[in-house]
Write an enzyme that holds these catalytic residues in place. Sequence first.
Site, PDB file in Angstrom:
ATOM      1  N   SER A  25      -7.324 -19.995  -5.866  1.00 33.59           N
ATOM      2  CA  SER A  25      -8.364 -19.919  -4.827  1.00 33.59           C
ATOM      3  C   SER A  25      -7.992 -20.712  -3.578  1.00 33.59           C
ATOM      4  O   SER A  25      -7.512 -21.846  -3.660  1.00 33.59           O
ATOM      5  CB  SER A  25      -9.687 -20.454  -5.380  1.00 33.59           C
ATOM      6  OG  SER A  25     -10.638 -20.528  -4.329  1.00 33.59           O
ATOM      7  N   LYS A  76     -20.094 -13.612 -10.741  1.00 32.48           N
ATOM      8  CA  LYS A  76     -21.075 -13.402  -9.665  1.00 32.48           C
ATOM      9  C   LYS A  76     -22.380 -12.743 -10.116  1.00 32.48           C
ATOM     10  O   LYS A  76     -23.422 -12.977  -9.520  1.00 32.48           O
ATOM     11  CB  LYS A  76     -20.455 -12.547  -8.548  1.00 32.48           C
ATOM     12  CG  LYS A  76     -19.426 -13.282  -7.698  1.00 32.48           C
ATOM     13  CD  LYS A  76     -18.973 -12.396  -6.551  1.00 32.48           C
ATOM     14  CE  LYS A  76     -17.925 -13.072  -5.708  1.00 32.48           C
ATOM     15  NZ  LYS A  76     -17.586 -12.312  -4.513  1.00 32.48           N
ATOM     16  N   ASN A  97     -22.826 -15.454  -4.735  1.00 34.42           N
ATOM     17  CA  ASN A  97     -21.540 -16.159  -4.584  1.00 34.42           C
ATOM     18  C   ASN A  97     -21.715 -17.597  -4.107  1.00 34.42           C
ATOM     19  O   ASN A  97     -20.739 -18.338  -3.998  1.00 34.42           O
ATOM     20  CB  ASN A  97     -20.599 -15.396  -3.639  1.00 34.42           C
ATOM     21  CG  ASN A  97     -20.952 -15.621  -2.179  1.00 34.42           C
ATOM     22  OD1 ASN A  97     -22.107 -15.825  -1.840  1.00 34.42           O
ATOM     23  ND2 ASN A  97     -19.946 -15.604  -1.326  1.00 34.42           N
ATOM     24  N   ASP A 112     -21.211 -12.885   1.156  1.00 35.87           N
ATOM     25  CA  ASP A 112     -20.055 -12.004   1.406  1.00 35.87           C
ATOM     26  C   ASP A 112     -20.338 -10.985   2.522  1.00 35.87           C
ATOM     27  O   ASP A 112     -19.566 -10.866   3.470  1.00 35.87           O
ATOM     28  CB  ASP A 112     -19.662 -11.251   0.128  1.00 35.87           C
ATOM     29  CG  ASP A 112     -18.922 -12.143  -0.873  1.00 35.87           C
ATOM     30  OD1 ASP A 112     -18.225 -13.073  -0.438  1.00 35.87           O
ATOM     31  OD2 ASP A 112     -19.044 -11.888  -2.077  1.00 35.87           O
ATOM     32  N   GLY A 137     -15.199   3.552   0.103  1.00 43.02           N
ATOM     33  CA  GLY A 137     -15.367   2.788  -1.134  1.00 43.02           C
ATOM     34  C   GLY A 137     -16.836   2.534  -1.424  1.00 43.02           C
ATOM     35  O   GLY A 137     -17.665   2.471  -0.498  1.00 43.02           O
ATOM     36  N   ALA A 138     -17.149   2.412  -2.715  1.00 39.20           N
ATOM     37  CA  ALA A 138     -18.553   2.247  -3.130  1.00 39.20           C
ATOM     38  C   ALA A 138     -18.659   1.228  -4.258  1.00 39.20           C
ATOM     39  O   ALA A 138     -19.525   1.331  -5.124  1.00 39.20           O
ATOM     40  CB  ALA A 138     -19.119   3.601  -3.562  1.00 39.20           C
ATOM     41  N   GLY A 139     -17.787   0.223  -4.267  1.00 39.40           N
ATOM     42  CA  GLY A 139     -17.800  -0.802  -5.314  1.00 39.40           C
ATOM     43  C   GLY A 139     -18.674  -1.991  -4.923  1.00 39.40           C
ATOM     44  O   GLY A 139     -19.532  -1.896  -4.029  1.00 39.40           O
ATOM     45  N   GLY A 140     -18.433  -3.129  -5.581  1.00 41.96           N
ATOM     46  CA  GLY A 140     -19.254  -4.316  -5.363  1.00 41.96           C
ATOM     47  C   GLY A 140     -19.172  -4.832  -3.932  1.00 41.96           C
ATOM     48  O   GLY A 140     -20.196  -5.199  -3.339  1.00 41.96           O
ATOM     49  N   TYR A 233      -7.096  -8.849   2.684  1.00 38.82           N
ATOM     50  CA  TYR A 233      -6.373  -9.813   3.526  1.00 38.82           C
ATOM     51  C   TYR A 233      -5.009 -10.181   2.967  1.00 38.82           C
ATOM     52  O   TYR A 233      -4.344 -11.073   3.495  1.00 38.82           O
ATOM     53  CB  TYR A 233      -7.216 -11.050   3.858  1.00 38.82           C
ATOM     54  CG  TYR A 233      -7.649 -11.894   2.695  1.00 38.82           C
ATOM     55  CD1 TYR A 233      -6.845 -12.907   2.201  1.00 38.82           C
ATOM     56  CD2 TYR A 233      -8.889 -11.698   2.126  1.00 38.82           C
ATOM     57  CE1 TYR A 233      -7.269 -13.691   1.140  1.00 38.82           C
ATOM     58  CE2 TYR A 233      -9.327 -12.471   1.075  1.00 38.82           C
ATOM     59  CZ  TYR A 233      -8.507 -13.465   0.586  1.00 38.82           C
ATOM     60  OH  TYR A 233      -8.925 -14.242  -0.461  1.00 38.82           O
ATOM     61  N   GLY A 254      -9.175  -8.494   6.853  1.00 40.81           N
ATOM     62  CA  GLY A 254     -10.139  -9.057   5.909  1.00 40.81           C
ATOM     63  C   GLY A 254     -10.192 -10.580   5.848  1.00 40.81           C
ATOM     64  O   GLY A 254     -11.077 -11.136   5.204  1.00 40.81           O
TER      65      GLY A 254
HETATM   66  P1  NAP Z   1     -14.604  -2.690  -7.107  1.00 44.37           P
HETATM   67  O1  NAP Z   1     -16.047  -3.004  -7.327  1.00 44.37           O
HETATM   68  O2  NAP Z   1     -13.686  -2.542  -8.275  1.00 44.37           O
HETATM   69  O3  NAP Z   1     -14.554  -1.295  -6.269  1.00 44.37           O
HETATM   70  C1  NAP Z   1     -13.354  -0.719  -5.939  1.00 44.37           C
HETATM   71  C2  NAP Z   1     -13.568   0.458  -4.961  1.00 44.37           C
HETATM   72  O4  NAP Z   1     -12.274   0.851  -4.475  1.00 44.37           O
HETATM   73  C3  NAP Z   1     -14.194   1.695  -5.582  1.00 44.37           C
HETATM   74  O5  NAP Z   1     -14.937   2.373  -4.603  1.00 44.37           O
HETATM   75  C4  NAP Z   1     -12.943   2.504  -5.998  1.00 44.37           C
HETATM   76  O6  NAP Z   1     -13.181   3.893  -6.065  1.00 44.37           O
HETATM   77  C5  NAP Z   1     -12.038   2.220  -4.830  1.00 44.37           C
HETATM   78  N1  NAP Z   1     -10.602   2.315  -5.107  1.00 44.37           N
HETATM   79  C6  NAP Z   1      -9.853   1.468  -5.865  1.00 44.37           C
HETATM   80  N2  NAP Z   1      -8.565   1.850  -5.819  1.00 44.37           N
HETATM   81  C7  NAP Z   1      -8.503   2.935  -5.021  1.00 44.37           C
HETATM   82  C8  NAP Z   1      -7.436   3.791  -4.586  1.00 44.37           C
HETATM   83  N3  NAP Z   1      -6.173   3.564  -4.965  1.00 44.37           N
HETATM   84  N4  NAP Z   1      -7.723   4.803  -3.745  1.00 44.37           N
HETATM   85  C9  NAP Z   1      -8.993   5.030  -3.356  1.00 44.37           C
HETATM   86  N5  NAP Z   1     -10.051   4.270  -3.733  1.00 44.37           N
HETATM   87  C10 NAP Z   1      -9.794   3.231  -4.563  1.00 44.37           C
HETATM   88  O7  NAP Z   1     -13.895  -3.754  -6.148  1.00 44.37           O
HETATM   89  P2  NAP Z   1     -14.591  -4.669  -5.019  1.00 44.37           P
HETATM   90  O8  NAP Z   1     -15.021  -5.940  -5.600  1.00 44.37           O
HETATM   91  O9  NAP Z   1     -15.588  -3.819  -4.310  1.00 44.37           O
HETATM   92  O10 NAP Z   1     -13.340  -5.022  -4.056  1.00 44.37           O
HETATM   93  C11 NAP Z   1     -12.754  -4.015  -3.231  1.00 44.37           C
HETATM   94  C12 NAP Z   1     -11.766  -4.618  -2.227  1.00 44.37           C
HETATM   95  O11 NAP Z   1     -12.414  -5.526  -1.355  1.00 44.37           O
HETATM   96  C13 NAP Z   1     -10.603  -5.386  -2.853  1.00 44.37           C
HETATM   97  O12 NAP Z   1      -9.415  -4.998  -2.187  1.00 44.37           O
HETATM   98  C14 NAP Z   1     -10.901  -6.827  -2.548  1.00 44.37           C
HETATM   99  O13 NAP Z   1      -9.727  -7.585  -2.362  1.00 44.37           O
HETATM  100  C15 NAP Z   1     -11.641  -6.694  -1.226  1.00 44.37           C
HETATM  101  N6  NAP Z   1     -12.538  -7.857  -0.990  1.00 44.37           N
HETATM  102  C16 NAP Z   1     -12.247  -8.685   0.051  1.00 44.37           C
HETATM  103  C17 NAP Z   1     -13.037  -9.794   0.294  1.00 44.37           C
HETATM  104  C18 NAP Z   1     -12.736 -10.719   1.453  1.00 44.37           C
HETATM  105  O14 NAP Z   1     -13.231 -11.863   1.468  1.00 44.37           O
HETATM  106  N7  NAP Z   1     -11.997 -10.293   2.440  1.00 44.37           N
HETATM  107  C19 NAP Z   1     -14.158 -10.050  -0.529  1.00 44.37           C
HETATM  108  C20 NAP Z   1     -14.441  -9.169  -1.588  1.00 44.37           C
HETATM  109  C21 NAP Z   1     -13.603  -8.075  -1.812  1.00 44.37           C
HETATM  110  P3  NAP Z   1     -13.731   4.589  -7.429  1.00 44.37           P
HETATM  111  O15 NAP Z   1     -15.218   4.372  -7.439  1.00 44.37           O
HETATM  112  O16 NAP Z   1     -13.372   6.039  -7.253  1.00 44.37           O
HETATM  113  O17 NAP Z   1     -13.011   3.944  -8.572  1.00 44.37           O
END
Ligand code: NAP
Length: 287
Positions: A25, A76, A97, A112, A137-140, A233, A254
């Site tokens: 970290s 989290k 967070n 965040d 994207g539609a994740g966390g 990032y 990022g």
């Molecule tokens: P997550 O909940 O696992 O969600 C991942 C998302 O990315 C989903 O929408 C997934 O699509 C999509 N995805 C993954 N691999 C892919 C690929 N090769 N091609 C197309 N779509 C893909 O992850 P998360 O927590 O949201 O994090 C996502 C990103 O944000 C990471 O890269 C992380 O490093 C970044 N992040 C940055 C910060 C910061 O402080 N800058 C903070 C948090 C997160 P599906 O639904 O189809 O699987």
Amino acid sequence: MTEQKKTNPSLPVLLGVMGDPIAHSKSPAMHNAALQAAGVNGMYMPLHVRPEQLESAIRGIVALGYRGVNVTIPHKEQVMQYLDVIDESARLIGAVNTIVNEEGKLTGYNTDGIGYVRSLKEEAVPELAGKRIAVLGAGGAARGVIYALALEKPEQISILNRTADRAVALASDLRAHGLGDITGSGMEEAAAILASADIVINTTAAGMHPHVDDVPVDPALIRAGAAVSDLIYNPLETRLLRESRERGCTVHGGLGMFIYQGAVAFEHWLGIPAPVETMRRAVLESF
Ligand code: NAP
């Protein structure tokens, strides 16, 4: 911002970050530099907490008199059950967070998404009202970012995701909370949506180290002149950003999201403005 918090000046302000793993970290380097620059007698510790120890670790915050902690992967969501109060935005996002200890009462926040939007406005697009925004994207991470974007009153937010169902479900959930015009679809809609988007935001992991040649979408679909932002990032400039910049787009990486989520947390704990540029320098030096 709240008023400056009352702390006993003879004792250091204790802060930290709980995660598993935690050794990588960059938060301790960033926050210790911030404490020093702000003239606060305090320290910010990396705290390795395994999932089965989370509850006792949270009780430990109160027992040891920590002013607060950050919480990172994988805690989290689970941590929410051990807190006294959950801020409305953290409840809607479904993740915490940042925890503040107010004389034994623990409040959970999510900085965040708010941190991301502050970074986007400070570093790339000062005004988001009336803008057409495409989120990949539609994740966390997408959930928190879209919630915070929606508070800025954009004209529309379109979520595009590899798995269309997740985009549709996220959009309908956020719409149900009255957060404005938010739609979800699969990548087959990308060409039409990106052709008219003012801002394109990648929240997927596509392009992150070590898969640095991946892109979440063909950058040629993005309108020249749009702003393109990436939550990743590592690397600091993804292929998506590099190719978008070469096509005349404003780009935003990022790192700012990471810095500003920390800045907002710092302000929750201490009630004074965070020294953002010191924090940025400390993170860059720690790479
Ligand atoms: P997550 O909940 O696992 O969600 C991942 C998302 O990315 C989903 O929408 C997934 O699509 C999509 N995805 C993954 N691999 C892919 C690929 N090769 N091609 C197309 N779509 C893909 O992850 P998360 O927590 O949201 O994090 C996502 C990103 O944000 C990471 O890269 C992380 O490093 C970044 N992040 C940055 C910060 C910061 O402080 N800058 C903070 C948090 C997160 P599906 O639904 O189809 O699987």
